[in-house]
Design an enzyme around this catalytic site. Sequence first.
Site, short mmCIF file in Angstrom:
data_model
loop_
_atom_site.label_atom_id
_atom_site.label_comp_id
_atom_site.label_asym_id
_atom_site.label_seq_id
_atom_site.Cartn_x
_atom_site.Cartn_y
_atom_site.Cartn_z
N HIS A 1 0.90 -1.12 -0.08
CA HIS A 1 0.27 0.20 -0.09
C HIS A 1 0.75 1.36 0.06
O HIS A 1 0.15 2.25 -0.22
CB HIS A 1 -0.83 -0.04 0.95
CG HIS A 1 -2.01 -1.01 0.92
ND1 HIS A 1 -3.43 -0.63 0.70
CD2 HIS A 1 -2.04 -2.19 1.11
CE1 HIS A 1 -4.14 -1.78 0.72
NE2 HIS A 1 -3.41 -2.69 0.81
N ASP B 1 3.19 9.94 -0.99
CA ASP B 1 2.24 8.90 -0.42
C ASP B 1 1.90 7.85 -1.36
O ASP B 1 1.91 8.15 -2.75
CB ASP B 1 1.11 9.74 -0.39
CG ASP B 1 -0.13 9.40 0.60
OD1 ASP B 1 0.21 8.27 1.19
OD2 ASP B 1 -0.64 10.41 1.05
C1 GDG Z 1 -1.75 3.96 3.31
C2 GDG Z 1 -1.09 4.64 2.33
C3 GDG Z 1 -2.59 4.54 0.56
C4 GDG Z 1 -8.84 10.22 7.92
N1 GDG Z 1 -9.05 10.97 8.91
C5 GDG Z 1 -10.39 10.41 9.24
C6 GDG Z 1 -10.87 9.54 8.55
N2 GDG Z 1 -9.85 9.07 7.31
C7 GDG Z 1 -9.84 8.18 6.44
C8 GDG Z 1 -9.89 8.85 5.23
C9 GDG Z 1 -9.09 7.91 4.29
C10 GDG Z 1 -8.00 7.28 5.02
O1 GDG Z 1 -8.25 7.63 6.46
C11 GDG Z 1 -6.68 7.68 5.06
O2 GDG Z 1 -6.09 7.20 3.74
P1 GDG Z 1 -5.12 7.53 3.03
O3 GDG Z 1 -4.89 6.99 1.69
O4 GDG Z 1 -5.13 9.06 2.71
O5 GDG Z 1 -3.63 7.25 3.75
P2 GDG Z 1 -2.98 6.32 4.92
O6 GDG Z 1 -3.42 5.94 5.99
O7 GDG Z 1 -1.51 6.77 4.90
O8 GDG Z 1 -2.91 5.05 3.93
C12 GDG Z 1 -1.68 5.60 1.59
C13 GDG Z 1 -3.64 3.76 1.46
O9 GDG Z 1 -2.67 3.22 2.69
C14 GDG Z 1 -4.20 2.68 0.75
O10 GDG Z 1 -3.52 1.89 0.00
O11 GDG Z 1 -3.66 5.45 0.04
O12 GDG Z 1 -0.92 6.16 0.43
O13 GDG Z 1 -0.34 5.49 3.25
O14 GDG Z 1 -10.13 6.77 3.89
O15 GDG Z 1 -11.08 9.11 4.84
N3 GDG Z 1 -12.11 8.61 8.62
C15 GDG Z 1 -12.75 9.16 9.68
N4 GDG Z 1 -12.36 10.13 10.53
C16 GDG Z 1 -11.02 10.70 10.47
O16 GDG Z 1 -10.76 11.97 11.24
N5 GDG Z 1 -13.73 8.37 9.93
#
Ligand code: GDG
Length: 736
Positions: free
Chosen positions: A166, A382
């Site tokens: 990921h 990212d």
């Molecule tokens: C890893 C990789 C890759 C965030 N704050 C809240 C909340 N979120 C949710 C968002 C989103 C998720 O968390 C964050 O996903 P990301 O993709 O932006 O980032 P990582 O956690 O670093 O994930 C990344 C991912 O894996 C998938 O392969 O995209 O690059 O680093 O869904 O909505 N959800 C809630 N409250 C929050 O305060 N409910």
Amino acid sequence: MGKNIIVSNRLPLQIEVHNNTPKTSPSVGGLATGMKSVHQDGESLWVGWSGLTDESISESLRPAIEEAIQKAGCSMVPLTEHEVENFYLGHSNKSIWPLFHYFLEFCQFDKDDWLVYKQANEKFAEVVLNHYQDGDVIWIHDYQLLLLPALLRKAIPNACIGFFLHIPFPSFEIFRVYPWREELLSGMLGADLVGVHTYDYERHFLSSVKRLLRHEVKYNEVYHEGRITRVDSFPMGIDYDKFYQAALAHAQQKDSEKSELQKRLDSHLMSNKDSKLILAIDRLDYTKGIAGRIKAFEFFLNKYPQYKEKVRLVMLAVPSRSNVPQYKLLKKETDELVGRINGKFATVSWTPIWYFYRSLPFDNLIDLYTSSDVAMITPVRDGMNLVAKEYVATRTDQSGVLILSEMAGAAKELNKALLVNPSDTEALADALQTALEMPVGEQVSRNKSLQQRIRRYSVTRWAESFMQALLKAYDQREPHTAKKIGEATLEEMTSQFEKAKKRLVFLDYDGTLSPFHDNPEMATPKDEVLNALEKIQSMPNTQLVIISGRDRDTLGTWFRNFPFVLVAEHGMFMRTSDGEWSGSDQLRNDWMEHIRPVLQTFVDRTPGTFIEEKKHALAWHYRKTDPELAQNRVVELKTLLNSLISDNLKMLDGNKVIEIFHNKTNKGAAATQILADWPADFVMAIGDDVTDEDMFIELPPESWTVKVGFQKTEASYCMSNTDEVAALLKTLAEAI
Ligand code: GDG
């Protein structure tokens, strides 16, 4: 096919204990949603850590917790506090995470942490193996479990195993720094399919595999240990409908239904007709470019002061890995920056940055997405970034502007966003200005195309396409080549060998009797192999022939005391079992004077390559050089040589070598000549190189012809490597 087994560090559930009764509730994360189609009730199992350490689970409660987890279709990997500390917070998040995100300066390569990482991966393997049945499909997720595919492959060689990373896979120049790099790559290659988000990560991974493990890579296929591992990109999507529908429902909310947060957001937006909100949501992680973004916002307010009191940056930073020192420092830096900028610019009615350090419920997330005119998603690195996609999905009227870092995997797909280099503060500030001034028509046209893409390739599609590709990769895991020598074949071969009246065995040297060596002169025969050869040679009516491209001096020296027939320079010279050399000493070699300088210019321009000079041949070896540079040079050299060499010379594109020699003979002609002089009823030929193909073609069809390696061949059988050849020779040596 059997059931699907999904493996990730954390199980997709939360456990709470009330009145001594554990209750599980599903997590709402992207992965859990995406895997819904793969993780169907009853037909699948999710293996991972529950979030509770062994120490925190009392013995009396353990059975009830295990049962609750089992009811949710999961199985728990027990981890101790020490393991969580060293495996998860330690090695995963202090070594692999910073390295793979290009933060070399944050890497702590601690041997103890690495050993616990290995041990934890073994624990995951143990739980998977407890549940595995033939026909199951295993899908492993992410950087905490990079060794797991190979651990499982070793225990269940025929299993169908997929792996998805990921986070980014870094360029070779970064990855090569990692102290346990070969082991980590081999760990991943245990899978039939390795999936990543973007083509760049795929290319970086393959480049490390080529350079560090020296495996043969064709397009996106890695050939190793008799198997093919495929590498492909699958950009992860989101549950588009969930976000879109939530935003639609949100638009119909009555005032009385609005959250406190929404009321505050509305009051800012209504304070002035030009008021705008800029949104940023991330886990508080140094990869997310949080400090750089705040600084760019400060720069923006200085460069475009007309936006003061009108524009507000709403920043949601979700607490993450707060026990790791780098994350503590980042928290301090962020707090200070926000404090300083708010102190510097705030007025009685306006605070430029609203900063939340917490996680918010889903509905509040929708409040933020739908109320913001601009989303500023500017990570320095990212893997994908799902927040960017979620913002676009909630723009039901297609207004709003996404500013997105080029360094996020999502930028490859979302090219209609305003793409920025997150390190360029001025460019970030200018992008903000462009976004705030963008005409609605342009916003709509950009979002329309962004939404189309995100809607179509949703997280469910992502999971399905990975699974389809995995099953296909599994079906095609065996290279199309000759048959592998199984037990029955080996028995038949040994029995024919025993019964034969006369036995003649042709053996190539490099890549067959001895593995390739960076320095060819060091590839001397191993005692174990020599012992087996000697035993076979000592059998009555048996003749061994070492048939090689090597020069006669080398072969003559190595096998001085052995009565084997030796064939040197691909058939140009021959030594009989009583030690007499014969061959074409008289051939003219004036061509070498023309070809040598050409090869020399390639050596000069291609570090690590060298020329081997034989009596009647010149060879340019490129095993030690950069594989990608070599690929280009080989094309260049072959084109050049084709125009230079005359009919009496032959150019051979061998195993990491280009060789030019007299067209007078080849291994096939030499072997047939030997067989004619010494007719045998058991004939065997083993070799790995293209020159051995002449033997395979020209020897009688009933001969046992064996290719070492899995390339296309004229041989009837194949085996993986020199170790397998050594084992086969040992079996023959003990047959009589
Ligand atoms: C890893 C990789 C890759 C965030 N704050 C809240 C909340 N979120 C949710 C968002 C989103 C998720 O968390 C964050 O996903 P990301 O993709 O932006 O980032 P990582 O956690 O670093 O994930 C990344 C991912 O894996 C998938 O392969 O995209 O690059 O680093 O869904 O909505 N959800 C809630 N409250 C929050 O305060 N409910």
